[in-house]
Design an enzyme around this catalytic site. Structure first.
Site, PDB file in Angstrom:
ATOM      1  N   HIS A  36       8.909   3.556   9.025  1.00 20.21           N
ATOM      2  CA  HIS A  36       8.690   2.807  10.253  1.00 20.21           C
ATOM      3  C   HIS A  36       7.512   3.393  11.013  1.00 20.21           C
ATOM      4  CE1 HIS A  36       9.500   0.141  13.527  1.00 20.21           C
ATOM      5  NE2 HIS A  36       9.736   1.115  14.378  1.00 20.21           N
ATOM      6  N   GLU A  74       1.088   7.027   7.025  1.00 17.93           N
ATOM      7  CA  GLU A  74       2.216   6.429   6.294  1.00 17.93           C
ATOM      8  C   GLU A  74       2.189   6.798   4.811  1.00 17.93           C
ATOM      9  OE1 GLU A  74       1.723   2.253   7.107  1.00 17.93           O
ATOM     10  OE2 GLU A  74       3.394   2.287   8.510  1.00 17.93           O
ATOM     11  N   MET A 129      10.646  -6.368   5.179  1.00 17.24           N
ATOM     12  CA  MET A 129      10.636  -6.928   6.530  1.00 17.24           C
ATOM     13  C   MET A 129      11.851  -7.789   6.853  1.00 17.24           C
ATOM     14  SD  MET A 129       8.190  -5.419   7.769  1.00 17.24           S
ATOM     15  CE  MET A 129       7.994  -6.213   9.340  1.00 17.24           C
ATOM     16  N   ILE A 188      16.058  -7.477   8.083  1.00 18.50           N
ATOM     17  CA  ILE A 188      17.163  -6.629   8.504  1.00 18.50           C
ATOM     18  C   ILE A 188      18.262  -6.697   7.438  1.00 18.50           C
ATOM     19  CG2 ILE A 188      18.967  -6.297  10.228  1.00 18.50           C
ATOM     20  CD1 ILE A 188      16.927  -7.490  12.270  1.00 18.50           C
ATOM     21  N   LEU A 189      18.706  -5.537   6.997  1.00 17.93           N
ATOM     22  CA  LEU A 189      19.763  -5.456   5.997  1.00 17.93           C
ATOM     23  C   LEU A 189      21.116  -5.452   6.706  1.00 17.93           C
ATOM     24  CD1 LEU A 189      18.082  -2.707   3.788  1.00 17.93           C
ATOM     25  CD2 LEU A 189      18.274  -5.141   3.214  1.00 17.93           C
ATOM     26  N   SER A 223       0.835  -1.219   0.000  1.00 11.70           N
ATOM     27  CA  SER A 223       0.000   0.000   0.000  1.00 11.70           C
ATOM     28  C   SER A 223       0.860   1.256   0.000  1.00 11.70           C
ATOM     29  CB  SER A 223      -0.957   0.004   1.196  1.00 11.70           C
ATOM     30  OG  SER A 223      -0.251   0.159   2.410  1.00 11.70           O
ATOM     31  N   ASN A 224       2.035   1.189   0.595  1.00  9.63           N
ATOM     32  CA  ASN A 224       2.949   2.344   0.571  1.00  9.63           C
ATOM     33  C   ASN A 224       3.626   2.472  -0.787  1.00  9.63           C
ATOM     34  OD1 ASN A 224       3.066   3.707   3.372  1.00  9.63           O
ATOM     35  ND2 ASN A 224       2.972   1.521   3.789  1.00  9.63           N
TER      36      ASN A 224
HETATM   37  N1  LIG Z   1      19.981  -2.600   8.889  1.00 11.95           N
HETATM   38  C1  LIG Z   1      18.694  -2.238   8.832  1.00 11.95           C
HETATM   39  N2  LIG Z   1      17.820  -3.016   8.189  1.00 11.95           N
HETATM   40  C2  LIG Z   1      16.520  -2.654   8.125  1.00 11.95           C
HETATM   41  C3  LIG Z   1      16.067  -1.488   8.774  1.00 11.95           C
HETATM   42  C4  LIG Z   1      17.025  -0.669   9.449  1.00 11.95           C
HETATM   43  O1  LIG Z   1      16.692   0.394  10.006  1.00 11.95           O
HETATM   44  N3  LIG Z   1      18.318  -1.087   9.455  1.00 11.95           N
HETATM   45  N4  LIG Z   1      14.704  -1.180   8.794  1.00 11.95           N
HETATM   46  C5  LIG Z   1      13.880  -2.354   8.496  1.00 11.95           C
HETATM   47  C6  LIG Z   1      12.401  -2.209   8.507  1.00 11.95           C
HETATM   48  N5  LIG Z   1      11.956  -2.636   9.813  1.00 11.95           N
HETATM   49  C7  LIG Z   1      11.329  -1.684  10.573  1.00 11.95           C
HETATM   50  O2  LIG Z   1      11.087  -0.532  10.150  1.00 11.95           O
HETATM   51  C8  LIG Z   1      12.210  -3.931  10.296  1.00 11.95           C
HETATM   52  C9  LIG Z   1      11.765  -5.033   9.567  1.00 11.95           C
HETATM   53  C10 LIG Z   1      12.032  -6.322  10.031  1.00 11.95           C
HETATM   54  C11 LIG Z   1      12.742  -6.523  11.205  1.00 11.95           C
HETATM   55  C12 LIG Z   1      13.053  -7.911  11.658  1.00 11.95           C
HETATM   56  O3  LIG Z   1      13.302  -8.163  12.824  1.00 11.95           O
HETATM   57  N6  LIG Z   1      13.081  -8.832  10.696  1.00 11.95           N
HETATM   58  C13 LIG Z   1      13.450 -10.238  10.982  1.00 11.95           C
HETATM   59  C14 LIG Z   1      12.395 -11.151  10.438  1.00 11.95           C
HETATM   60  C15 LIG Z   1      11.076 -10.812  11.075  1.00 11.95           C
HETATM   61  C16 LIG Z   1       9.947 -11.663  10.486  1.00 11.95           C
HETATM   62  O4  LIG Z   1      10.198 -12.471   9.584  1.00 11.95           O
HETATM   63  O5  LIG Z   1       8.814 -11.470  10.965  1.00 11.95           O
HETATM   64  C17 LIG Z   1      14.778 -10.547  10.307  1.00 11.95           C
HETATM   65  O6  LIG Z   1      15.199  -9.769   9.419  1.00 11.95           O
HETATM   66  O7  LIG Z   1      15.341 -11.604  10.663  1.00 11.95           O
HETATM   67  C18 LIG Z   1      13.165  -5.429  11.951  1.00 11.95           C
HETATM   68  C19 LIG Z   1      12.904  -4.134  11.492  1.00 11.95           C
HETATM   69  C20 LIG Z   1      14.302  -2.998   7.212  1.00 11.95           C
HETATM   70  N7  LIG Z   1      15.655  -3.435   7.417  1.00 11.95           N
HETATM   71  N1  LIG Z   2       9.319  -2.281  10.718  1.00 14.66           N
HETATM   72  C1  LIG Z   2       8.867  -2.110   9.376  1.00 14.66           C
HETATM   73  C2  LIG Z   2       7.364  -2.108   9.343  1.00 14.66           C
HETATM   74  O1  LIG Z   2       6.690  -2.511  10.274  1.00 14.66           O
HETATM   75  N2  LIG Z   2       6.836  -1.648   8.218  1.00 14.66           N
HETATM   76  C3  LIG Z   2       5.413  -1.600   8.048  1.00 14.66           C
HETATM   77  O2  LIG Z   2       5.023  -2.585   7.110  1.00 14.66           O
HETATM   78  C4  LIG Z   2       3.791  -2.138   6.522  1.00 14.66           C
HETATM   79  C5  LIG Z   2       3.899  -2.319   5.045  1.00 14.66           C
HETATM   80  O3  LIG Z   2       2.630  -2.124   4.480  1.00 14.66           O
HETATM   81  P1  LIG Z   2       2.483  -2.151   2.886  1.00 14.66           P
HETATM   82  O4  LIG Z   2       3.126  -3.422   2.396  1.00 14.66           O
HETATM   83  O5  LIG Z   2       0.995  -2.112   2.685  1.00 14.66           O
HETATM   84  O6  LIG Z   2       3.171  -0.925   2.357  1.00 14.66           O
HETATM   85  C6  LIG Z   2       3.613  -0.671   6.903  1.00 14.66           C
HETATM   86  O7  LIG Z   2       2.645  -0.527   7.915  1.00 14.66           O
HETATM   87  C7  LIG Z   2       4.966  -0.301   7.428  1.00 14.66           C
HETATM   88  O8  LIG Z   2       4.947   0.689   8.428  1.00 14.66           O
END
Ligand SMILES: Nc1nc2c(c(=O)[nH]1)N[C@@H](CN(C=O)c1ccc(C(=O)N[C@@H](CCC(=O)O)C(=O)O)cc1)CN2
Ligand SMILES: NCC(=O)N[C@@H]1O[C@H](COP(=O)([O-])[O-])[C@@H](O)[C@H]1O
Length: 210
Positions: A126, A195, A104, A106-107, A14-15
């Site tokens: 976020h 968002e 979703m 972590i990079l 959606s974003n």
């Molecule tokens: N190095 C970074 N990577 C990412 C960031 C960041 O700020 N630094 N932002 C995220 C987006 N995000 C929150 O905004 C976020 C998404 C996912 C996770 C997480 O813990 N992921 C797990 C898997 C979780 C699952 O499968 O449900 C993982 O990667 O193992 C934390 C934060 C994007 N990446």
């Molecule tokens: N930590 C990252 C996180 O929670 N991101 C969240 O995933 C959704 C993506 O929606 P979308 O696929 O409809 O754009 C959004 O709500 C965004 O804030």
């Protein structure tokens, strides 16, 4: 050529759709050049296809094939290859900006370092205020904290992506008062509305600075 944007997604998109709509309306200060999803079933890929935007999936499960959850070290190595391969894909496309819009995973430095060296900034959407609820399920965690009386405001931010999750410098912050909302569902609906504005404003703000 307008600044080229690569959008990373994992779900509904959606974003991504907000960015697509902004581009169609002529208010996005760039062009969505490519979409990459960590989930090959993501509806966001359908949104990209319907908007005639090149897309592909890059799935961690494909790297993990043949391994089990107990093979922690093997999976650590495979995940690093996932990150490095993603870096190569992105650098090959060479966008001016990468936008994490519901990405979703972590990079790791395995992707962050090559992109930094290539001069490609990354931002993330976020659904929380800076330093509040890093990681996943931030909307629910915010709501619960409000119900416990420990906070009165939630919000949404666009931030630079660094190794420390959700701790990169904020680009844009939008606060949301919790009190007007009677349920998690109502608050979540408001978060998504905010968002969809923030993702465009935040992307434009960074594009203006490039
Ligand atoms: N190095 C970074 N990577 C990412 C960031 C960041 O700020 N630094 N932002 C995220 C987006 N995000 C929150 O905004 C976020 C998404 C996912 C996770 C997480 O813990 N992921 C797990 C898997 C979780 C699952 O499968 O449900 C993982 O990667 O193992 C934390 C934060 C994007 N990446
Ligand atoms: N930590 C990252 C996180 O929670 N991101 C969240 O995933 C959704 C993506 O929606 P979308 O696929 O409809 O754009 C959004 O709500 C965004 O804030």
């Amino acid at each position: 050529m307008a600044p080229q944007i690569l959008v990373l997604i994992s779900g509904s998109g959606s974003n991504l759709q907000a960015l697509i709509d902004a581009q169609k309306q002529g208010v996005l200060k760039g062009e969505i050049a490519h979409v990459i999803s960590s989930n090959d079933k993501a509806y966001g890929l359908t949104r990209a296809a319907e908007a005639s935007i090149p897309f592909q999936s890059h799935c961690l499960k494909n790297y993990y094939k043949g391994t089990t959850k107990d093979q922690v070290e093997e999976r650590r190595v495979l995940r690093e290859k996932f990150n490095e391969d993603l870096a190569h894909k992105i650098i090959g496309i060479h966008p001016d900006l990468v936008v994490c819009a519901g990405w979703m995973l972590i990079l790791s430095p395995g992707i962050l370092t090559p992109l930094e060296q290539a001069g490609i900034p990354i931002i993330n959407l976020h659904p929380a205020l800076p330093g509040a609820f890093d990681g996943t399920h931030a909307i629910e965690r915010t709501w619960n904290a409000g119900q416990e009386g420990t906070i009165t405001k939630g919000g949404v931010m666009i931030h630079r992506v660094i190794a420390e999750v959700d701790r990169g410098a904020p680009v844009l912050v939008k606060e949301i008062e919790l009190s007007p909302h009677k349920s998690l569902e109502e608050y979540e609906t408001k978060v998504h509305e905010v968002e969809h504005v923030a993702i465009v404003e935040g992307t434009n703000k960074v594009l203006e600075s490039i």
